[in-house]
Design an enzyme around this catalytic site. Structure first.
Site, mmCIF file in Angstrom:
data_model
loop_
_atom_site.group_PDB
_atom_site.id
_atom_site.type_symbol
_atom_site.label_atom_id
_atom_site.label_comp_id
_atom_site.label_asym_id
_atom_site.label_seq_id
_atom_site.Cartn_x
_atom_site.Cartn_y
_atom_site.Cartn_z
ATOM 1 N N GLU A 151 13.478 22.432 -30.969
ATOM 2 C CA GLU A 151 14.536 23.016 -31.799
ATOM 3 C C GLU A 151 14.654 24.530 -31.612
ATOM 4 O OE1 GLU A 151 14.753 19.851 -35.503
ATOM 5 O OE2 GLU A 151 13.579 21.677 -35.759
ATOM 6 N N GLU A 307 15.471 13.008 -33.290
ATOM 7 C CA GLU A 307 14.907 13.108 -34.640
ATOM 8 C C GLU A 307 15.960 12.755 -35.673
ATOM 9 O OE1 GLU A 307 12.997 16.625 -36.013
ATOM 10 O OE2 GLU A 307 11.945 16.991 -34.122
#
Length: 677
Positions: A151, A307
């Site tokens: 991320e 995710e």
């Protein structure tokens, strides 16, 4: 066979953090993963401190045992490079790694992503770790995918330290060459901001008043590029040391800070982290929007949902869990919009740390929990959908998304601070979603042939060469629908000569005389009954080929055009000078009908329908987002029905779905376009 990795079928699993657990738990985890139908897990995301406990100390024995255990149970590995959280020893040895805010505050160790993207020490240490992992595990039989970092930009998108300042100056030198060119681009004649040398330039730190807007725009570009340099260094090392193993980094849906068009060029496959809010009744619409973007970033190729939360997250002010069936429905939605893998954060719920209240595939209560039962049931269902992988989701409508324009639009000192890209986009997208019209996102430089319609809810920053592409598309018979405050500035954030819509003036057949933002809480009616909020414009037609579709019906703009349609070449260009909110739906209905855009299915409200197709056939996804049962007629090419892969039953004429229900119909189409079994 999945088109993402060598693992067959739909990828299913989640982040696994075994370093948080005694080693005797690992064997139990591996057995439970097999019971749940897990095919791949992500490991090592935050393992840097365990893998490298000191500058020249390495500990791989536990990691070797872990990968061997997973492989022995038939579970593939998405192996992270672990570079998102530098260990304490590195930070204390090189405190200059820590990022600095615009106010000069150096952020401390104790969370994650605590590094300056421009730090040579961080980059060298991260690359060393990446190369060491690749050298050791490139040929491990469990390895299916490389997971670079984690991320990017989630907590730190920019750093204002002296290292970043030097890096920014080098980036500007590459971009502009001479300082005179930079002075022109930044408009430094304003407020005596002229520079004599690059050494005089600093990042846009906190200043007494408004900061130069082009400097801020270049800073946004630089910050995205600086993080991309970090990513590319790791990606290139992996490519050298483990050729043939795909690599990805997890994007964060429609994320403002990073230009994902540029980033996607360096991904073998696109992956996304998505966390729709179960408390938001429109969350599934926003999720669909983000999934369409992920599919579009690599030109329609399948992508990976890397995710999502099995139930509640831990970082909202109020963390509402997903009611029974919602996790399944929202996961199938990602599959419906091009995903070939459904993954989660995380496998086993943590007992300590900032995410200990975050849900997991294996909750705190273990196998006795509701969440575990859903984990096992859904794994069995995904095993029936393997044939869908590798297919694509065709779209007849394109929406232009430009990060440069987004950044410029949301700069300070504009006529209204309420014009925000995502808020402008959402009602346009929601109208298409409600009508089962599949959308591709495209960059402003994309080829547009093949799309029946191109939508630009906002193109505040527009380069002449991209305007020329739009003009050619309309001239050749295309339909363009353009929203307000578009064509205002060029690539340097300078106002176009003659004002808006700048290089689109001839295409749209209008000129904007004055921007007329609408105060908060107020609305301006249109003759059609629609209402404008946030924004309106005083526009004037450029000639007789521009028709007034709707006009303002009150206030200072009474009687003036609000929506126009201009016939240009053999195509049509619409201009919408106001923010209409949900009222945009009626305008799009008329425009898209004329362009021959048709829905996948004409279903009841709250029912989503999409299609994936490939050499093996056509697959119709029908998803009921309602809390009540629905019936959806099968029409057009899907009227003959097919086999629901989830249940194995034949479906004809219509689909009956229970609350939060779903169906995936296999509908095979032959080369003549006829539909059969």
């Amino acid at each position: 066979m999945s088109r993402l990795t060598r693992v067959p079928g739909v990828l299913y699993g989640g982040d696994y953090n075994p370093e948080q657990w005694p080693e005797e738990v690992w064997a139990e985890d591996a057995e439970l993963m097999r019971e749940a139908g897990v095919t791949m897990v992500t490991v090592g995301v935050f393992s840097w401190a365990r893998l490298q406990p000191g500058p020249d100390a390495w500990d791989f024995a536990w990691f070797d045992r872990l990968l061997d255990l997973l492989h022995a149970h038939g579970i593939a590995v998405d192996l992270a490079t672990a570079t998102a959280s530098p260990p304490a020893w590195l930070v204390r040895a090189h405190p200059e790694i820590l990022p600095v805010t615009a106010d000069g505050v150096r952020l401390e160790f104790g969370s994650r992503q605590h590094y300056c993207p421009s730090s040579p020490e961080y980059r060298a240490a991260a690359l060393r770790l990446t190369r060491t992992l690749a050298e050791r595990y490139a040929h491990h039989p469990a390895l299916a995918l490389w997971h670079i970092h984690n991320e990017y930009g989630d907590h730190v998108t920019e750093c204002f330290c002296v290292r970043s300042a030097a890096h920014f100056r080098a980036w500007l030198t590459d971009r502009y060459g001479t300082v005179d060119s930079l002075n022109h681009a930044w408009g430094t004649a304003f407020w005596s901001q002229r520079y004599s040398t690059y050494d005089e330039i600093e990042p846009p730190r906190t200043a007494p008043g408004p900061v130069n807007p082009t400097q801020l725009l270049d800073w946004r570009r630089f910050c995205s590029d600086a993080l991309l340099e970090c990513h590319r260094a790791e990606r290139e090392a992996l490519g050298q040391l483990s050729p043939g193993i795909p690599a990805t980094t997890n994007f964060m849906s429609m994320f403002k800070a990073l230009d994902y068009w540029k980033w996607a060029e360096h991904e073998d496959l696109v992956s996304d982290d998505a966390y729709p809010d179960p408390a938001d009744p429109h969350a599934h619409v926003n999720a669909a929007l983000n999934y369409d973007l992920m599919r579009s970033l690599k030109g329609g190729r399948p992508w990976l949902l890397l995710e999502q939360a099995p139930s509640a997250v831990s970082w909202r002010p109020v963390n509402v869990p997903k009611k029974p069936g919602l996790q399944r429905l929202w996961s199938l939605q990602a599959l419906a919009r091009g995903a070939d893998g459904i993954m989660y954060f995380q496998w086993r719920a943590s007992r300590a740390g900032a995410e200990k209240y975050h849900s997991a595939l294996l909750p705190h209560r273990g196998t006795a929990s509701r969440g575990w039962r859903e984990t096992v049931r859904f794994g069995a269902e995904l095993a029936r959908l393997g044939e869908v992988t590798g297919t694509t989701a065709p779209a007849g409508v394109a929406i232009i998304l430009d990060w440069d324009s987004w950044w410029a639009l949301e700069a300070d000192d504009h006529p209204s601070a309420r014009m925000r890209w995502r808020e402008l986009l959402r009602p346009w997208y929601a109208a298409l979603h409600a009508r089962a019209v599949t959308v591709d996102f495209v960059p402003p430089h994309a080829r547009l042939d093949g799309y029946r319609a191109v939508l630009a809810p906002n193109l505040h920053l527009l380069r002449p060469e991209n305007a020329a592409r739009l003009a050619a598309y309309v001239r050749g018979g295309g339909l363009l629908v353009c929203g307000p405050f578009s064509g205002v500035v060029d690539g340097h954030d300078h106002i176009h000569d003659g004002g808006a819509p700048g290089p689109l003036r001839d295409v749209l057949g209008v000129s904007v005389d004055e921007f007329w933002p609408i105060p908060d809480g107020a609305a301006v009616p249109l003759a059609s009954g629609a209402e404008a909020t946030l924004w309106s414009e005083w526009i004037e037609r450029q000639g007789p080929d521009t028709e007034v579709v709707d006009a303002y019906a009150a206030g200072e703009l009474t009687g003036r055009p609000a929506i126009t349609r201009h016939f240009y070449g053999t195509g049509t260009a619409w201009y919408i000078s106001a923010h209409l909110g949900d009222g945009i739906a009626a305008v799009l209905d008329e425009a898209l009908k004329a362009a021959g855009v048709r829905p996948v299915l004409d279903g009841p409200e709250g029912v989503e329908a999409t299609v994936r197709s490939g050499a093996q056939g056509t697959y119709l996804f029908v998803l009921n987002h309602n809390d009540h049962a629905t019936r959806t007629p099968l029409t057009g090419p899907y009227a003959v029905g097919g086999t629901d892969l989830l249940t194995g039953t034949a479906v004809r004429d219509h689909i009956d779905l229970g609350p939060l229900g779903a169906a995936v119909l296999r509908i095979v189409t032959d080369s003549l376009g006829e539909t059969g079994k």
